[in-house]
Motif scaffolding. Sequence first.
Motif, PDB file in Angstrom:
ATOM      1  N   MET A 100       1.046  -1.202   0.201  1.00 21.92           N
ATOM      2  CA  MET A 100       0.197   0.023  -0.355  1.00 21.92           C
ATOM      3  C   MET A 100       0.722   1.104  -0.040  1.00 21.92           C
ATOM      4  O   MET A 100       0.629   2.345  -1.274  1.00 21.92           O
ATOM      5  N   GLN A 101       1.864   1.483   0.601  1.00 25.58           N
ATOM      6  CA  GLN A 101       2.819   2.351   0.522  1.00 25.58           C
ATOM      7  C   GLN A 101       3.544   2.760  -0.990  1.00 25.58           C
ATOM      8  O   GLN A 101       3.271   3.683  -1.219  1.00 25.58           O
ATOM      9  N   THR A 103       2.012   1.311  -3.899  1.00 27.71           N
ATOM     10  CA  THR A 103       0.700   1.987  -4.316  1.00 27.71           C
ATOM     11  C   THR A 103      -0.288   3.309  -4.262  1.00 27.71           C
ATOM     12  O   THR A 103       0.226   4.180  -4.865  1.00 27.71           O
ATOM     13  N   LEU A 104       0.542   4.162  -3.559  1.00 29.26           N
ATOM     14  CA  LEU A 104       0.192   5.119  -2.267  1.00 29.26           C
ATOM     15  C   LEU A 104       1.611   6.514  -3.480  1.00 29.26           C
ATOM     16  O   LEU A 104       1.287   7.552  -3.500  1.00 29.26           O
ATOM     17  N   THR A 105       2.390   5.960  -3.876  1.00 24.77           N
ATOM     18  CA  THR A 105       3.602   6.803  -4.225  1.00 24.77           C
ATOM     19  C   THR A 105       2.741   7.326  -5.943  1.00 24.77           C
ATOM     20  O   THR A 105       3.695   7.906  -6.876  1.00 24.77           O
ATOM     21  N   THR A 107       1.218   8.545  -8.933  1.00 32.10           N
ATOM     22  CA  THR A 107       0.667   9.533  -9.102  1.00 32.10           C
ATOM     23  C   THR A 107      -0.990   9.561  -9.651  1.00 32.10           C
ATOM     24  O   THR A 107      -1.183   8.647 -10.772  1.00 32.10           O
ATOM     25  N   PRO A 108      -2.270   9.817  -9.397  1.00 34.46           N
ATOM     26  CA  PRO A 108      -4.039   9.477  -9.493  1.00 34.46           C
ATOM     27  C   PRO A 108      -3.978  11.028 -10.418  1.00 34.46           C
ATOM     28  O   PRO A 108      -3.514  11.915 -10.678  1.00 34.46           O
ATOM     29  N   GLN A 115      -7.508   8.166  -4.094  1.00 37.29           N
ATOM     30  CA  GLN A 115      -6.700   8.415  -3.911  1.00 37.29           C
ATOM     31  C   GLN A 115      -6.512   8.601  -1.875  1.00 37.29           C
ATOM     32  O   GLN A 115      -6.087   8.295  -1.352  1.00 37.29           O
ATOM     33  N   LEU A 118      -7.513   6.100   0.073  1.00 38.57           N
ATOM     34  CA  LEU A 118      -6.487   5.380   0.585  1.00 38.57           C
ATOM     35  C   LEU A 118      -5.373   5.632   1.349  1.00 38.57           C
ATOM     36  O   LEU A 118      -4.884   5.039   2.171  1.00 38.57           O
ATOM     37  N   GLU A 119      -5.028   7.246   1.600  1.00 39.87           N
ATOM     38  CA  GLU A 119      -4.050   8.455   2.068  1.00 39.87           C
ATOM     39  C   GLU A 119      -4.452   7.726   3.223  1.00 39.87           C
ATOM     40  O   GLU A 119      -3.873   8.026   4.753  1.00 39.87           O
ATOM     41  N   PHE A 122      -4.143   4.449   4.941  1.00 42.33           N
ATOM     42  CA  PHE A 122      -2.972   3.312   4.543  1.00 42.33           C
ATOM     43  C   PHE A 122      -1.268   4.232   4.605  1.00 42.33           C
ATOM     44  O   PHE A 122      -0.701   3.762   5.088  1.00 42.33           O
ATOM     45  N   GLY A 123      -1.573   5.881   4.878  1.00 47.09           N
ATOM     46  CA  GLY A 123      -0.393   6.508   4.935  1.00 47.09           C
ATOM     47  C   GLY A 123      -0.748   6.783   6.025  1.00 47.09           C
ATOM     48  O   GLY A 123      -0.049   8.260   6.765  1.00 47.09           O
TER      49      GLY A 123
END
Length: 224
Positions: A100-101, A103-105, A107-108, A115, A118-119, A122-123
Amino acid sequence: MSNEWIWILFAIVNFSLLLVVYRSFGKSGLFIWIGMSTVVANIQVVKTVELFGLTATLGNIIYGTVFLATDLINEKYGKREAQKAVWMGFSTLIILTIMMQITLTFTPSEADIAQPALEILFGVVPKIAAGSLIAYIVSQYFDVWLYANLKKIFTSERTLWVRNNGSTMMSQLLDTAIFCGIAFYGEYPLDIWFEIFLTTYLIKFIVALIDTPFLYAAKTFHRS
């Protein structure tokens, strides 16, 4: 319906579903449940609610089912299998965090709607992530060790509740102390930190009491 009644019903549903999974799939089902519930608990913990006049996070119930599952494995299949289950849950949590980290990187796109959510889910800040992982592996290993040793002292079926409650309640105390110590110590004044610690453990203590009848029920299942 008040949060308190929903919480009690939610606890019954969680523990009942664990019994259904065990009845249907045996020991393999318990391993799968431990992996699944560690993930779900870390998602639910983001949500805070008012319970019994206290501000609490969700996730404590399904996290409590992990202790019930490892105690059941320890009881019926032995300490070594219970330790394997603990590592399976820990590995699942590590894999989820890494995936998930990454995944967050990404760019949506401009059309993306996921996004921000999710942040939030999981952020997690490093201290909370570290506290969760360390608390899990230490408290679960301690639970397996303590249950195995209590089983040598309290050997009868009538004292099953002693080894279940004794190991779970002490392990949950250790879990709470480690997590709150790593994630929150220094972030709040000491009196507020202590209040968070006490309320978190109180909720886990109640969950540990609720799980006992379900362990007795699971013991009657003849599964391999």
